[in-house]
Design a protein around this motif. Structure first.
Motif, PDB file in Angstrom:
ATOM      1  N   LEU A 109      86.477  70.647 -47.839  1.00  0.00           N
ATOM      2  CA  LEU A 109      85.603  70.393 -46.683  1.00  0.00           C
ATOM      3  C   LEU A 109      85.718  68.939 -46.213  1.00  0.00           C
ATOM      4  CD1 LEU A 109      82.330  72.357 -47.517  1.00  0.00           C
ATOM      5  CD2 LEU A 109      83.613  72.526 -45.396  1.00  0.00           C
ATOM      6  N   THR A 110      85.815  68.021 -47.199  1.00  0.00           N
ATOM      7  CA  THR A 110      85.949  66.601 -46.853  1.00  0.00           C
ATOM      8  C   THR A 110      87.254  66.372 -46.095  1.00  0.00           C
ATOM      9  OG1 THR A 110      84.754  66.122 -48.892  1.00  0.00           O
ATOM     10  CG2 THR A 110      85.854  64.261 -47.825  1.00  0.00           C
ATOM     11  N   TYR A 112      88.904  68.581 -44.452  1.00  0.00           N
ATOM     12  CA  TYR A 112      88.739  69.287 -43.171  1.00  0.00           C
ATOM     13  C   TYR A 112      88.070  68.374 -42.134  1.00  0.00           C
ATOM     14  CZ  TYR A 112      87.007  73.239 -40.206  1.00  0.00           C
ATOM     15  OH  TYR A 112      86.717  74.104 -39.185  1.00  0.00           O
ATOM     16  N   VAL A 113      86.988  67.702 -42.558  1.00  0.00           N
ATOM     17  CA  VAL A 113      86.242  66.851 -41.625  1.00  0.00           C
ATOM     18  C   VAL A 113      87.080  65.633 -41.209  1.00  0.00           C
ATOM     19  CG1 VAL A 113      84.199  65.372 -41.406  1.00  0.00           C
ATOM     20  CG2 VAL A 113      83.992  67.619 -42.442  1.00  0.00           C
ATOM     21  N   VAL A 114      87.765  65.020 -42.197  1.00  0.00           N
ATOM     22  CA  VAL A 114      88.580  63.830 -41.888  1.00  0.00           C
ATOM     23  C   VAL A 114      89.731  64.226 -40.946  1.00  0.00           C
ATOM     24  CG1 VAL A 114      90.110  62.074 -42.871  1.00  0.00           C
ATOM     25  CG2 VAL A 114      87.968  62.654 -44.025  1.00  0.00           C
ATOM     26  N   LEU A 115      90.423  65.311 -41.302  1.00  0.00           N
ATOM     27  CA  LEU A 115      91.538  65.768 -40.464  1.00  0.00           C
ATOM     28  C   LEU A 115      91.050  66.216 -39.085  1.00  0.00           C
ATOM     29  CD1 LEU A 115      93.984  67.843 -42.695  1.00  0.00           C
ATOM     30  CD2 LEU A 115      94.395  65.663 -41.564  1.00  0.00           C
ATOM     31  N   GLY A 116      89.884  66.839 -39.053  1.00  0.00           N
ATOM     32  CA  GLY A 116      89.305  67.285 -37.779  1.00  0.00           C
ATOM     33  C   GLY A 116      89.117  66.115 -36.834  1.00  0.00           C
ATOM     34  N   TYR A 117      88.707  64.964 -37.403  1.00  0.00           N
ATOM     35  CA  TYR A 117      88.527  63.771 -36.581  1.00  0.00           C
ATOM     36  C   TYR A 117      89.877  63.249 -36.083  1.00  0.00           C
ATOM     37  CZ  TYR A 117      87.196  59.080 -35.176  1.00  0.00           C
ATOM     38  OH  TYR A 117      87.005  57.932 -34.457  1.00  0.00           O
ATOM     39  N   LEU A 121      89.862  69.795 -34.316  1.00  0.00           N
ATOM     40  CA  LEU A 121      89.373  70.891 -35.165  1.00  0.00           C
ATOM     41  C   LEU A 121      90.272  72.125 -35.099  1.00  0.00           C
ATOM     42  CD1 LEU A 121      85.526  70.612 -34.559  1.00  0.00           C
ATOM     43  CD2 LEU A 121      86.748  70.216 -36.695  1.00  0.00           C
ATOM     44  N   SER A 125      91.041  73.407 -38.742  1.00  0.00           N
ATOM     45  CA  SER A 125      90.347  74.647 -39.134  1.00  0.00           C
ATOM     46  C   SER A 125      91.349  75.639 -39.729  1.00  0.00           C
ATOM     47  CB  SER A 125      89.670  75.300 -37.925  1.00  0.00           C
ATOM     48  OG  SER A 125      88.713  74.451 -37.388  1.00  0.00           O
ATOM     49  N   PHE A 128      92.430  74.420 -43.110  1.00  0.00           N
ATOM     50  CA  PHE A 128      91.376  74.621 -44.115  1.00  0.00           C
ATOM     51  C   PHE A 128      91.378  76.075 -44.609  1.00  0.00           C
ATOM     52  CE2 PHE A 128      87.035  76.224 -44.887  1.00  0.00           C
ATOM     53  CZ  PHE A 128      86.696  75.462 -45.993  1.00  0.00           C
ATOM     54  N   VAL A 165      88.191  71.568 -28.896  1.00  0.00           N
ATOM     55  CA  VAL A 165      88.613  71.739 -30.296  1.00  0.00           C
ATOM     56  C   VAL A 165      89.976  71.119 -30.584  1.00  0.00           C
ATOM     57  CG1 VAL A 165      87.254  73.779 -30.917  1.00  0.00           C
ATOM     58  CG2 VAL A 165      89.407  74.074 -29.712  1.00  0.00           C
ATOM     59  N   ALA A 167      90.932  68.157 -29.345  1.00  0.00           N
ATOM     60  CA  ALA A 167      90.868  66.701 -29.227  1.00  0.00           C
ATOM     61  C   ALA A 167      90.688  66.051 -30.585  1.00  0.00           C
ATOM     62  CB  ALA A 167      89.697  66.322 -28.319  1.00  0.00           C
TER      63      ALA A 167
ATOM     64  N   VAL B 404      83.961  77.362 -41.451  1.00  0.00           N
ATOM     65  CA  VAL B 404      84.583  77.073 -40.148  1.00  0.00           C
ATOM     66  C   VAL B 404      83.547  77.208 -39.027  1.00  0.00           C
ATOM     67  CG1 VAL B 404      86.237  77.976 -38.447  1.00  0.00           C
ATOM     68  CG2 VAL B 404      86.953  77.633 -40.809  1.00  0.00           C
ATOM     69  N   LEU B 408      82.475  74.142 -36.539  1.00  0.00           N
ATOM     70  CA  LEU B 408      82.643  74.305 -35.087  1.00  0.00           C
ATOM     71  C   LEU B 408      81.282  74.307 -34.393  1.00  0.00           C
ATOM     72  CD1 LEU B 408      85.430  77.074 -34.888  1.00  0.00           C
ATOM     73  CD2 LEU B 408      85.691  74.635 -34.446  1.00  0.00           C
ATOM     74  N   TYR B 411      79.732  70.852 -34.130  1.00  0.00           N
ATOM     75  CA  TYR B 411      80.420  70.032 -33.132  1.00  0.00           C
ATOM     76  C   TYR B 411      80.054  70.489 -31.711  1.00  0.00           C
ATOM     77  CZ  TYR B 411      84.267  67.530 -30.830  1.00  0.00           C
ATOM     78  OH  TYR B 411      85.003  66.709 -30.023  1.00  0.00           O
ATOM     79  N   TYR B 417      81.207  64.097 -32.877  1.00  0.00           N
ATOM     80  CA  TYR B 417      81.771  64.346 -34.205  1.00  0.00           C
ATOM     81  C   TYR B 417      80.858  63.851 -35.327  1.00  0.00           C
ATOM     82  CZ  TYR B 417      85.486  65.965 -37.144  1.00  0.00           C
ATOM     83  OH  TYR B 417      86.194  66.707 -38.052  1.00  0.00           O
ATOM     84  N   VAL B 420      79.106  66.603 -37.034  1.00  0.00           N
ATOM     85  CA  VAL B 420      79.902  67.324 -38.047  1.00  0.00           C
ATOM     86  C   VAL B 420      79.814  66.579 -39.381  1.00  0.00           C
ATOM     87  CG1 VAL B 420      82.208  68.134 -38.663  1.00  0.00           C
ATOM     88  CG2 VAL B 420      81.477  68.195 -36.279  1.00  0.00           C
ATOM     89  N   PHE B 428      76.383  68.625 -48.674  1.00  0.00           N
ATOM     90  CA  PHE B 428      76.666  68.240 -50.069  1.00  0.00           C
ATOM     91  C   PHE B 428      75.368  67.896 -50.803  1.00  0.00           C
ATOM     92  CE2 PHE B 428      81.254  66.605 -49.072  1.00  0.00           C
ATOM     93  CZ  PHE B 428      81.664  67.918 -48.930  1.00  0.00           C
TER      94      PHE B 428
END
Lengths: 177, 510
Positions: A109-110, A112-117, A121, A125, A128, A165, A167, B404, B408, B411, B417, B420, B428
């Motif tokens: 999940l961590t 996922y969030v870093v890569l999403g930024y 996404l 997504s 992930f 999604v 961006a 997911v 989504l 966001y 962001y 998110v 957590f």
């Protein structure tokens, strides 16, 4: 008290302490609520600690970070099956260390969030879901089904709800500024 | 002032359209789906669907959320009856007699009874609220700014009394929620607090994103440790064919009319209490039904009255719990907190005004719940034989899908962001809270009630200092209730230890 709970209390107390210190930048009226809430956090934390250490003595008096990490990765999932069905919790092996599968999901999940930024996404997504399916040992049909569902969800959010999604920081500032 | 009848007609005009009825149908169906799938449950399911209501117009979204609530509350009984695993805290007492009925080969009968009881509970409690709205209005209008602040404080202090978690841990969670609620613009001055120079934090942390973190992400981390379906090797057994007709099931209401009515009323009244909700009402109604029965030894062995009591009470709680949500913005349970998030997201500002000038909104709400209860009966009876499939969904499919949708969804709310990041970070922390019995409901209540308390305390002090809190009988009664909820348990502990000491001394003398 288990090490994870100590970590939780330390986080809560740390945030409260920072917010008390930060409250001195505001007028007394603005600072009243954060300070009152922080005092309550300190007070109830103290009660919990007193209750804990007056009733149950820990096996060893001290706990450093390495012990905490070892405890978290090798934890025995004894008592927290949320559905009351006793069975052994899933583990994940990385080299010689056995992790709880929950640690893996938290790490995924961590990422996922870093890569999403960074890349948006859309791709994060899909990545992930793909990585989760691999680590969970899902067969190719289930993996494909999950990826298909994710495509569908991304379409709904991207095309129907106009959520950007695709961006991401890297794409919008480095690759295509 | 608009008459009660005119307001009722206005509310009915708002609700009785084909579009709204379609959204009630969709909401009930989705609610049953998420409520009956172990591992998802009402709070997670409704929180996930919330961002998808963004493009809907506000009343389509509202009725869909209310219908989701009704469907999910019934759905929680499915796994309680088939697997002995309550899908929601509101279905705990449904396991006591529902599961024994299932083990006796009467799973389908038990599920049908639970549909009838849920449908009856929701519809009748809503009708009662429609009928008693004029009285409710006059009571709610007794609440001014100081009373509003005191009700919010009472909502926090009562948490340890109604939650099964530890007192100090619940209060710590509530205090932490209060603290986090101070991020963003101060209610009394245009000063952003703890915004870290980020414009995105001026409005505070997005409430719905936090809900997704607290309920969905934490639950998925917890769930991920288990493989296969939640039901494991247990078999539902709803494939049995039943010769009992719907008419015979309906005649069951005539066999136990008092159980239905009494449990619905218990649910309705408990729904009014902040922080109580279905988790309390089903247990209370079950206990009351068992206490008042002449042949109470059959309870726990598959007595249908126990199942009716639990289901009618938890569904009767739904309309009741929406009264403090609409009147004060104070939720009665985790699910109603999410409903509140949905109302705020679609621009409905709760407050006594919804029972005064805009009372048609309250009528429309209760009418939609009444219709929802009837739709539940139809959808429930049509889908009941397929329910056991939902309990066999693999955890490995639930976890990535929910994660997911949570990311989504958080966001999509503000295209920010930071929401998110906040959802995952709070997720957590909430997992640790869940694991070590720090009440998540208390944390959410702190988050919701923080701004209400702060703003109304400030206004009250401006009105006339501390004395405004004891000026009226209502505020005085609330102060007494707060003191009782704070010191009552302590007094009880001291009294118990005193009695034990006396008994010990008596034994010594003998």
């Amino acid at each position: 008290m288990q090490h994870e709970e100590k970590l939780f209390l330390a986080t809560v107390l740390g945030i409260s302490a920072l917010m008390v210190v930060g409250s001195y930048r505001y007028s007394p009226i603005e600072a009243m609520m954060p300070r009152t809430a922080s005092i309550l956090v300190f007070f109830f934390s103290a009660i919990i600690l007193v209750q804990e250490y007056t009733s149950i003595q820990p096996a060893d008096g001290s706990a450093d970070l390495s012990e905490t990490m070892t405890d978290m990765v090798n934890e025995e999932e004894r008592d927290d099956d949320p559905f009351g069905i006793s069975r052994e919790a899933r583990k994940f092996r990385f080299g010689d260390i056995t992790f709880s599968f929950r640690i893996l999901v938290a790490a995924l999940l961590t990422v996922y969030v870093v890569l999403g930024y960074l890349i948006g996404l859309y791709w994060s997504s899909l990545l992930f879901v793909f990585l989760y399916s691999r680590f969970a040992g899902l067969n190719k049909w289930r993996t494909a089904g999950l990826l298909l569902f994710t495509f569908g969800a991304l379409y709904v959010f991207g095309a129907l709800l106009d959520v950007p999604v695709t961006a991401g920081y890297l794409l919008t500032t480095v690759v295509n500024p | 002032m608009i008459s009660t009848f005119d307001s009722l007609v206005d509310g009915a005009e708002l609700i009785l359209t084909p579009e709204i009825l379609a959204f009630i149908l969709i909401g009930i169906s989705l609610g049953i789906l998420v409520g009956a799938t172990p591992g998802i449950g009402p709070p997670v399911g409704i929180a996930l669907i919330l961002p998808l209501t963004i493009p809907l117009n506000r009343w389509d979204a509202f009725v869909m959320l209310f219908a989701l609530y009704i469907g999910a509350m019934y759905g929680g009984a499915v796994s309680a009856i088939i697997l002995n695993v309550p899908g929601t805290p509101g279905a705990i007492a449904s396991t006591f007699d529902g599961y024994p009925l299932s083990k006796q080969g009467n799973a389908l009968y038990a599920l049908n009874i639970s549909i009838l009881a849920s449908s009856f509970g929701t519809a009748i409690a809503s009708v009662l609220l429609i009928l008693s709205a004029p009285i409710l209005v006059s009571v709610i209008l007794l609440f001014g700014t100081p009373e509003y602040a005191l009700v919010a404080i009472f909502g926090l202090t009562i948490i340890p009394l109604v939650s099964q978690d530890s007192n100090s841990k619940s209060l710590l969670a509530a205090a932490f929620g209060l603290l986090i609620s101070t991020v963003g613009m101060a209610p009394m001055t245009p000063t952003p607090r703890y915004a870290l120079g980020l414009f995105e934090l001026y409005d505070g942390l997005a409430f719905v994103a936090l809900l997704l973190g607290v309920f969905a992400i934490s639950e998925m981390i917890k769930l991920s440790a288990y493989e296969g379906s939640i039901s494991g090797d247990q078999d539902g057994g709803t494939e049995e064919r039943s010769d009992v007709s719907i008419r015979e099931y309906l005649s069951d209401i005539l066999d136990h009319p008092l159980t239905y009515v009494k449990s619905t009323l218990i649910g309705l009244v408990i729904g009014f209490i902040p922080a109580a909700g279905g988790s309390v009402s089903n247990i209370v109604a079950y206990a009351e039904e068992k206490r008042s029965a002449n042949d109470s030894e059959s309870f726990g062995e598959g007595d249908v009255r126990g199942l009716i009591a639990s289901e009618a009470a938890n569904s009767g709680t739904i309309p009741g719990s929406l009264v403090p949500v609409l009147a004060f913005g104070i939720p009665g349970s985790a699910t109603s907190a999410i409903i509140l998030g949905g109302l705020l997201m679609h621009g409905l500002q709760p407050g006594p005004g919804l029972f005064a000038d805009d009372v048609y909104i309250s009528y429309a709400t209760f009418l939609s719940l009444t219709i929802g209860g009837i739709v539940l009966l139809i959808v429930g009876l049509l889908t009941v034989t397929k329910m056991s499939y939902l309990t066999k969904v693999n955890v490995n499919l639930i976890v990535p899908v929910v994660c997911v949708l949570s990311i989504l969804g958080s966001y999509a709310l503000n295209i920010n962001y930071l929401d998110v990041v906040a959802a995952v970070a709070v997720g957590f922390l909430s997992y640790l809270m869940l694991k070590y019995n720090y009440s998540l409901v208390a944390f959410i209540m702190g988050l919701i009630l923080g701004p209400i308390i702060e703003e109304n305390m400030y206004r009250s002090f401006q009105l006339g200092g501390v004395s405004v809190f004891v000026d009226s009988y209502v505020s005085l009664a609330l102060v007494v209730l707060i003191l009782l909820s704070l010191f009552g348990p302590l007094a009880r502990i001291l009294y118990d230890s005193y009695v034990k000491q006396l008994l010990r001394e008596d034994t010594t003398y003998e």
